[in-house]
Design a protein around this motif. Sequence first.
Motif, PDB file in Angstrom:
ATOM      1  N   SER A   1      33.083  43.934  39.597  1.00  0.00           N
ATOM      2  CA  SER A   1      34.242  43.209  40.130  1.00  0.00           C
ATOM      3  C   SER A   1      33.982  41.716  39.998  1.00  0.00           C
ATOM      4  CB  SER A   1      34.462  43.581  41.596  1.00  0.00           C
ATOM      5  OG  SER A   1      35.443  42.760  42.185  1.00  0.00           O
ATOM      6  N   LEU A   2      34.826  41.011  39.256  1.00  0.00           N
ATOM      7  CA  LEU A   2      34.678  39.577  39.059  1.00  0.00           C
ATOM      8  C   LEU A   2      35.982  38.884  39.419  1.00  0.00           C
ATOM      9  CD1 LEU A   2      32.939  37.732  36.129  1.00  0.00           C
ATOM     10  CD2 LEU A   2      35.143  36.960  36.977  1.00  0.00           C
ATOM     11  N   ASP A   3      35.941  38.073  40.474  1.00  0.00           N
ATOM     12  CA  ASP A   3      37.098  37.297  40.903  1.00  0.00           C
ATOM     13  C   ASP A   3      36.867  35.830  40.555  1.00  0.00           C
ATOM     14  OD1 ASP A   3      38.550  39.408  41.990  1.00  0.00           O
ATOM     15  OD2 ASP A   3      37.480  39.271  43.891  1.00  0.00           O
ATOM     16  N   ILE A   4      37.778  35.254  39.786  1.00  0.00           N
ATOM     17  CA  ILE A   4      37.703  33.839  39.443  1.00  0.00           C
ATOM     18  C   ILE A   4      38.318  33.041  40.580  1.00  0.00           C
ATOM     19  CG2 ILE A   4      38.338  32.060  37.782  1.00  0.00           C
ATOM     20  CD1 ILE A   4      38.647  34.328  35.700  1.00  0.00           C
ATOM     21  N   ILE A   5      37.529  32.192  41.225  1.00  0.00           N
ATOM     22  CA  ILE A   5      38.000  31.424  42.373  1.00  0.00           C
ATOM     23  C   ILE A   5      38.555  30.078  41.935  1.00  0.00           C
ATOM     24  CG2 ILE A   5      37.296  30.333  44.548  1.00  0.00           C
ATOM     25  CD1 ILE A   5      35.198  32.572  44.786  1.00  0.00           C
ATOM     26  N   GLU A   6      37.808  29.360  41.103  1.00  0.00           N
ATOM     27  CA  GLU A   6      38.261  28.054  40.611  1.00  0.00           C
ATOM     28  C   GLU A   6      37.756  27.824  39.199  1.00  0.00           C
ATOM     29  OE1 GLU A   6      38.404  25.417  44.746  1.00  0.00           O
ATOM     30  OE2 GLU A   6      36.664  25.270  43.421  1.00  0.00           O
ATOM     31  N   ILE A   7      38.535  27.078  38.429  1.00  0.00           N
ATOM     32  CA  ILE A   7      38.106  26.631  37.103  1.00  0.00           C
ATOM     33  C   ILE A   7      38.421  25.145  37.000  1.00  0.00           C
ATOM     34  CG2 ILE A   7      38.252  26.951  34.607  1.00  0.00           C
ATOM     35  CD1 ILE A   7      39.600  29.650  35.133  1.00  0.00           C
ATOM     36  N   TYR A   8      37.428  24.341  36.683  1.00  0.00           N
ATOM     37  CA  TYR A   8      37.618  22.909  36.493  1.00  0.00           C
ATOM     38  C   TYR A   8      37.272  22.538  35.057  1.00  0.00           C
ATOM     39  CZ  TYR A   8      37.578  22.488  41.599  1.00  0.00           C
ATOM     40  OH  TYR A   8      37.853  22.607  42.935  1.00  0.00           O
TER      41      TYR A   8
ATOM     42  N   MET B   1      48.069  36.148  41.382  1.00  0.00           N
ATOM     43  CA  MET B   1      48.368  35.775  42.770  1.00  0.00           C
ATOM     44  C   MET B   1      47.145  35.945  43.664  1.00  0.00           C
ATOM     45  SD  MET B   1      52.335  36.995  43.378  1.00  0.00           S
ATOM     46  CE  MET B   1      52.168  38.635  42.648  1.00  0.00           C
ATOM     47  N   ARG B   2      46.343  36.977  43.401  1.00  0.00           N
ATOM     48  CA  ARG B   2      45.112  37.166  44.174  1.00  0.00           C
ATOM     49  C   ARG B   2      44.168  35.989  43.980  1.00  0.00           C
ATOM     50  NH1 ARG B   2      41.382  41.573  41.789  1.00  0.00           N
ATOM     51  NH2 ARG B   2      41.212  39.866  40.297  1.00  0.00           N
ATOM     52  N   ASN B   3      44.021  35.521  42.741  1.00  0.00           N
ATOM     53  CA  ASN B   3      43.142  34.391  42.467  1.00  0.00           C
ATOM     54  C   ASN B   3      43.669  33.105  43.098  1.00  0.00           C
ATOM     55  OD1 ASN B   3      41.430  36.032  41.063  1.00  0.00           O
ATOM     56  ND2 ASN B   3      42.099  35.384  39.034  1.00  0.00           N
ATOM     57  N   LEU B   4      45.004  32.935  43.087  1.00  0.00           N
ATOM     58  CA  LEU B   4      45.588  31.759  43.728  1.00  0.00           C
ATOM     59  C   LEU B   4      45.311  31.749  45.231  1.00  0.00           C
ATOM     60  CD1 LEU B   4      49.104  31.263  42.079  1.00  0.00           C
ATOM     61  CD2 LEU B   4      47.233  29.608  42.151  1.00  0.00           C
ATOM     62  N   VAL B   5      45.471  32.902  45.865  1.00  0.00           N
ATOM     63  CA  VAL B   5      45.214  32.999  47.302  1.00  0.00           C
ATOM     64  C   VAL B   5      43.748  32.720  47.592  1.00  0.00           C
ATOM     65  CG1 VAL B   5      45.124  34.587  49.254  1.00  0.00           C
ATOM     66  CG2 VAL B   5      47.132  34.555  47.774  1.00  0.00           C
ATOM     67  N   ALA B   6      42.856  33.296  46.782  1.00  0.00           N
ATOM     68  CA  ALA B   6      41.416  33.101  46.988  1.00  0.00           C
ATOM     69  C   ALA B   6      41.034  31.636  46.850  1.00  0.00           C
ATOM     70  CB  ALA B   6      40.627  33.944  45.989  1.00  0.00           C
ATOM     71  N   ALA B   7      41.681  30.928  45.928  1.00  0.00           N
ATOM     72  CA  ALA B   7      41.309  29.538  45.659  1.00  0.00           C
ATOM     73  C   ALA B   7      41.950  28.559  46.641  1.00  0.00           C
ATOM     74  CB  ALA B   7      41.712  29.153  44.236  1.00  0.00           C
ATOM     75  N   THR B   8      43.158  28.874  47.127  1.00  0.00           N
ATOM     76  CA  THR B   8      43.892  27.879  47.907  1.00  0.00           C
ATOM     77  C   THR B   8      43.985  28.178  49.394  1.00  0.00           C
ATOM     78  OG1 THR B   8      45.992  29.017  47.468  1.00  0.00           O
ATOM     79  CG2 THR B   8      45.317  27.300  45.919  1.00  0.00           C
TER      80      THR B   8
END
Length: 221
Positions: free
Chosen positions: A137-144, A204-211
Amino acid sequence: MSITAKVHIEHDRLALAPTLRALDGVQIRVIMQTNTDPGATVFPFFIEYDDPEELHRMLDEDPTVESYELVDRTDGAGIYYLEHTPETKLISSVVTEVNGFLVHTETKGNGWLVRLLLPDKAALNTIWEYANENDISLDIIEIYSNDDAGTETSYGLTDEQEAALATAYERGYFGEPRDISLSEVAREMGLSSTAMSGRLRRGMRNLVAATIVERETEDEE
């Protein structure tokens, strides 16, 4: 352009995952080193846990640990060299193969929070595909993006997820009532309804995790 990505990974056979599940309150991070051998299975760890005997019993039982050596211990924490078993799931090999670096790796929940320095988003996609193929399981939280300004972020979205969310939003899919159906958005993107639904859900899951989730966690700390 190089990027920095923060990801969270989980799997029952990730390094020290059984120890994380068994010992309440244990904190572990990987100590930075210069070894870039993609086949490396021995790594230095900083482990914080008050009961060393209980920790050592768990390390003896942990199926991801082939052997370990205590280098130094003080004030409830120790430095260990751990060799992983062949069955252990690692992402370090694929990160090295794409010319990336694990900048920081520490435990979070039942998995690992990893900050990666990568040459581009294609490298991140390769790592994501590797994780998917190995049931990690790999969730991307942020990318800069590492440009001069250093401020651009995609909030954990892949290019595909960003395009899917933007198209759905622009076409009124998120309106109340909706102006377009999921199948219509999917046809416009050249995807099946199932694939489009999954891409929107992961985005949407990644957006919620990041924000939201990450900000709440930082506020609690």
